[in-house]
Motif scaffolding. Structure first.
Motif, PDB file in Angstrom:
ATOM      1  N   ILE A 223       0.834  -1.194   0.000  1.00 35.03           N
ATOM      2  CA  ILE A 223       0.000   0.000   0.000  1.00 35.03           C
ATOM      3  C   ILE A 223       0.870   1.247   0.000  1.00 35.03           C
ATOM      4  O   ILE A 223       0.695   2.162  -0.797  1.00 35.03           O
ATOM      5  CB  ILE A 223      -0.949   0.015   1.217  1.00 35.03           C
ATOM      6  CG1 ILE A 223      -1.875  -1.193   1.188  1.00 35.03           C
ATOM      7  CG2 ILE A 223      -1.757   1.305   1.247  1.00 35.03           C
ATOM      8  CD1 ILE A 223      -2.776  -1.274  -0.026  1.00 35.03           C
ATOM      9  N   GLN A 224       1.847   1.262   0.881  1.00 33.38           N
ATOM     10  CA  GLN A 224       2.759   2.403   0.939  1.00 33.38           C
ATOM     11  C   GLN A 224       4.045   1.982   1.630  1.00 33.38           C
ATOM     12  O   GLN A 224       4.032   1.464   2.747  1.00 33.38           O
ATOM     13  CB  GLN A 224       2.117   3.557   1.714  1.00 33.38           C
ATOM     14  CG  GLN A 224       3.004   4.774   1.870  1.00 33.38           C
ATOM     15  CD  GLN A 224       2.301   5.867   2.655  1.00 33.38           C
ATOM     16  OE1 GLN A 224       1.163   6.210   2.384  1.00 33.38           O
ATOM     17  NE2 GLN A 224       2.982   6.400   3.660  1.00 33.38           N
ATOM     18  N   VAL A 225       5.167   2.179   0.947  1.00 32.55           N
ATOM     19  CA  VAL A 225       6.482   1.950   1.534  1.00 32.55           C
ATOM     20  C   VAL A 225       7.270   3.225   1.371  1.00 32.55           C
ATOM     21  O   VAL A 225       7.114   3.947   0.387  1.00 32.55           O
ATOM     22  CB  VAL A 225       7.211   0.771   0.839  1.00 32.55           C
ATOM     23  CG1 VAL A 225       8.634   0.636   1.354  1.00 32.55           C
ATOM     24  CG2 VAL A 225       6.458  -0.525   1.068  1.00 32.55           C
ATOM     25  N   ASP A 226       8.086   3.555   2.367  1.00 32.92           N
ATOM     26  CA  ASP A 226       8.936   4.741   2.310  1.00 32.92           C
ATOM     27  C   ASP A 226       9.480   4.910   0.897  1.00 32.92           C
ATOM     28  O   ASP A 226      10.193   4.067   0.379  1.00 32.92           O
ATOM     29  CB  ASP A 226      10.093   4.544   3.301  1.00 32.92           C
ATOM     30  CG  ASP A 226      10.881   5.816   3.529  1.00 32.92           C
ATOM     31  OD1 ASP A 226      10.718   6.760   2.738  1.00 32.92           O
ATOM     32  OD2 ASP A 226      11.665   5.861   4.480  1.00 32.92           O
ATOM     33  N   SER A 227       9.097   6.002   0.239  1.00 31.69           N
ATOM     34  CA  SER A 227       9.285   6.126  -1.206  1.00 31.69           C
ATOM     35  C   SER A 227      10.607   6.735  -1.637  1.00 31.69           C
ATOM     36  O   SER A 227      10.812   6.980  -2.816  1.00 31.69           O
ATOM     37  CB  SER A 227       8.138   6.960  -1.801  1.00 31.69           C
ATOM     38  OG  SER A 227       8.105   8.245  -1.206  1.00 31.69           O
ATOM     39  N   GLU A 228      11.497   7.014  -0.699  1.00 29.70           N
ATOM     40  CA  GLU A 228      12.814   7.479  -1.110  1.00 29.70           C
ATOM     41  C   GLU A 228      13.461   6.423  -2.004  1.00 29.70           C
ATOM     42  O   GLU A 228      13.295   5.226  -1.803  1.00 29.70           O
ATOM     43  CB  GLU A 228      13.697   7.722   0.114  1.00 29.70           C
ATOM     44  CG  GLU A 228      13.228   8.863   1.012  1.00 29.70           C
ATOM     45  CD  GLU A 228      13.335  10.217   0.330  1.00 29.70           C
ATOM     46  OE1 GLU A 228      14.226  10.356  -0.534  1.00 29.70           O
ATOM     47  OE2 GLU A 228      12.522  11.102   0.637  1.00 29.70           O
ATOM     48  N   GLU A 229      14.219   6.867  -2.975  1.00 31.03           N
ATOM     49  CA  GLU A 229      14.765   5.953  -3.985  1.00 31.03           C
ATOM     50  C   GLU A 229      15.549   4.805  -3.358  1.00 31.03           C
ATOM     51  O   GLU A 229      15.461   3.658  -3.793  1.00 31.03           O
ATOM     52  CB  GLU A 229      15.657   6.727  -4.945  1.00 31.03           C
ATOM     53  CG  GLU A 229      16.221   5.872  -6.075  1.00 31.03           C
ATOM     54  CD  GLU A 229      17.037   6.687  -7.051  1.00 31.03           C
ATOM     55  OE1 GLU A 229      17.673   6.073  -7.929  1.00 31.03           O
ATOM     56  OE2 GLU A 229      17.049   7.925  -6.927  1.00 31.03           O
ATOM     57  N   HIS A 230      16.314   5.094  -2.320  1.00 37.83           N
ATOM     58  CA  HIS A 230      17.149   4.057  -1.714  1.00 37.83           C
ATOM     59  C   HIS A 230      16.407   3.268  -0.636  1.00 37.83           C
ATOM     60  O   HIS A 230      16.988   2.401   0.004  1.00 37.83           O
ATOM     61  CB  HIS A 230      18.406   4.689  -1.101  1.00 37.83           C
ATOM     62  CG  HIS A 230      18.103   5.676  -0.008  1.00 37.83           C
ATOM     63  ND1 HIS A 230      17.573   6.918  -0.266  1.00 37.83           N
ATOM     64  CD2 HIS A 230      18.237   5.594   1.343  1.00 37.83           C
ATOM     65  CE1 HIS A 230      17.411   7.569   0.877  1.00 37.83           C
ATOM     66  NE2 HIS A 230      17.800   6.794   1.861  1.00 37.83           N
ATOM     67  N   ASN A 231      15.122   3.552  -0.442  1.00 39.89           N
ATOM     68  CA  ASN A 231      14.362   2.900   0.623  1.00 39.89           C
ATOM     69  C   ASN A 231      13.295   1.945   0.100  1.00 39.89           C
ATOM     70  O   ASN A 231      12.361   1.612   0.801  1.00 39.89           O
ATOM     71  CB  ASN A 231      13.672   3.956   1.498  1.00 39.89           C
ATOM     72  CG  ASN A 231      14.659   4.720   2.349  1.00 39.89           C
ATOM     73  OD1 ASN A 231      15.784   4.272   2.526  1.00 39.89           O
ATOM     74  ND2 ASN A 231      14.243   5.857   2.855  1.00 39.89           N
TER      75      ASN A 231
END
Length: 281
Positions: A223-231
């Motif tokens: 549903i939602q995961v920390d969206s920073e590229e490296h995360n």
């Protein structure tokens, strides 16, 4: 071993389509007039989609002039197909609740008896896999053997690697018969949310009164995961189970759950370290 099947598929979709129109809107409960979180939204003929956020808000990018309608589906609600023209003008979609029939059993003492584990809890890991695209609606799961009516108390998932701060997954439980995946047996959102961490993460199922009598597919839907590229890469541990005719299944979020996406076998002869704790009745 890492599985990048999701990332590759999504990249190919992007190359084959000319993107143009962005539709923003909100999904509302028709009876309560409250926002509906985590609704699956997809354009069936194009195989693209998304999931609404906690406030029911969504943003869907589609090739301009390539689609006539989008399909909205949510657990516990009647699915609705809405014309693209209406979406661009009205910005809101209203979904009506539906009755949900579950197979019933007489449960004399759900809390009594000895707890039993169903699925793969331990064992030497063969590797880990992840949903590399990090898109809402990405889903991964493993079959769980059920031999008799069983009251499910909790579901557990082993995370092998993390790279971010937060996560929200939806727990889905599907009918599963010799590789054929059927309807979702969960009648409302069961969410696993919190801080990313290695080890076993769990969700309490007792509020949902779940009793199953046959094999099921236990999945986590992003549903939602920390969206920073490296995360973006949470890794799920799995074990080889060649003698049990078991495979790991997944599907891509751009197809959107219950809209256009079909599950695929992504790793054969293996099972994720996903399991239930419960009581046989």
């Amino acid at each position: 071993m890492r599985c990048f099947w999701l990332l590759i598929t999504v990249s190919m979709l992007g190359q084959n389509m000319g993107w143009g129109q962005v539709i923003n809107g909100q999904v509302i409960d028709r009876e309560t007039e409250e926002a509906l979180p985590y609704v699956n939204i997809g354009v069936v003929e194009l195989g693209i989609g998304t999931v609404s956020n906690r406030q029911g808000v969504f943003s869907l990018e589609i090739p301009e002039g390539e689609a006539d309608s989008a399909l909205f589906s949510a657990i516990g609600y009647i699915s609705q197909k809405v014309a693209i023209e209406d979406l661009t003008e009205k910005k809101k979609v209203w979904l009506a609740p539906t009755s949900y029939e579950m197979q019933s059993f007489e449960v004399l003492d759900k809390g009594g008896g000895r707890d039993k584990t169903f699925g793969i809890k331990k064992g030497f890991p063969a590797g880990y896999t992840n949903l590399a695209s990090n898109k809402p609606g990405d889903e991964i799961g493993t079959p769980i053997k059920i031999r008799k009516p069983t009251y499910l108390k909790s579901a557990h998932f082993t995370i092998d690697r993390v790279s971010g701060d937060s996560m929200i997954y939806r727990v889905n439980i599907y009918e599963f018969n010799d590789g054929e995946i059927g309807k979702n047996l969960v009648s409302e959102n069961v969410l696993l949310e919190g801080v990313q961490k290695q080890g076993v993460v769990s969700v309490n199922l007792t509020p949902f009164e779940l009793v199953v009598s046959e094999d099921v597919l236990l999945t986590l839907e992003n549903i939602q995961v920390d969206s920073e590229e490296h995360n973006s890469r949470i890794g799920f541990r799995y074990k080889s189970v060649f003698l049990r005719n078991r495979n790991i299944y997944g599907r891509i979020g751009d197809n959107s759950k219950n809209v256009a996406g079909e599950f695929s076998e992504i790793i054969q002869g293996s099972a994720l370290n996903f399991y239930f704790v419960g009581n046989e009745l």
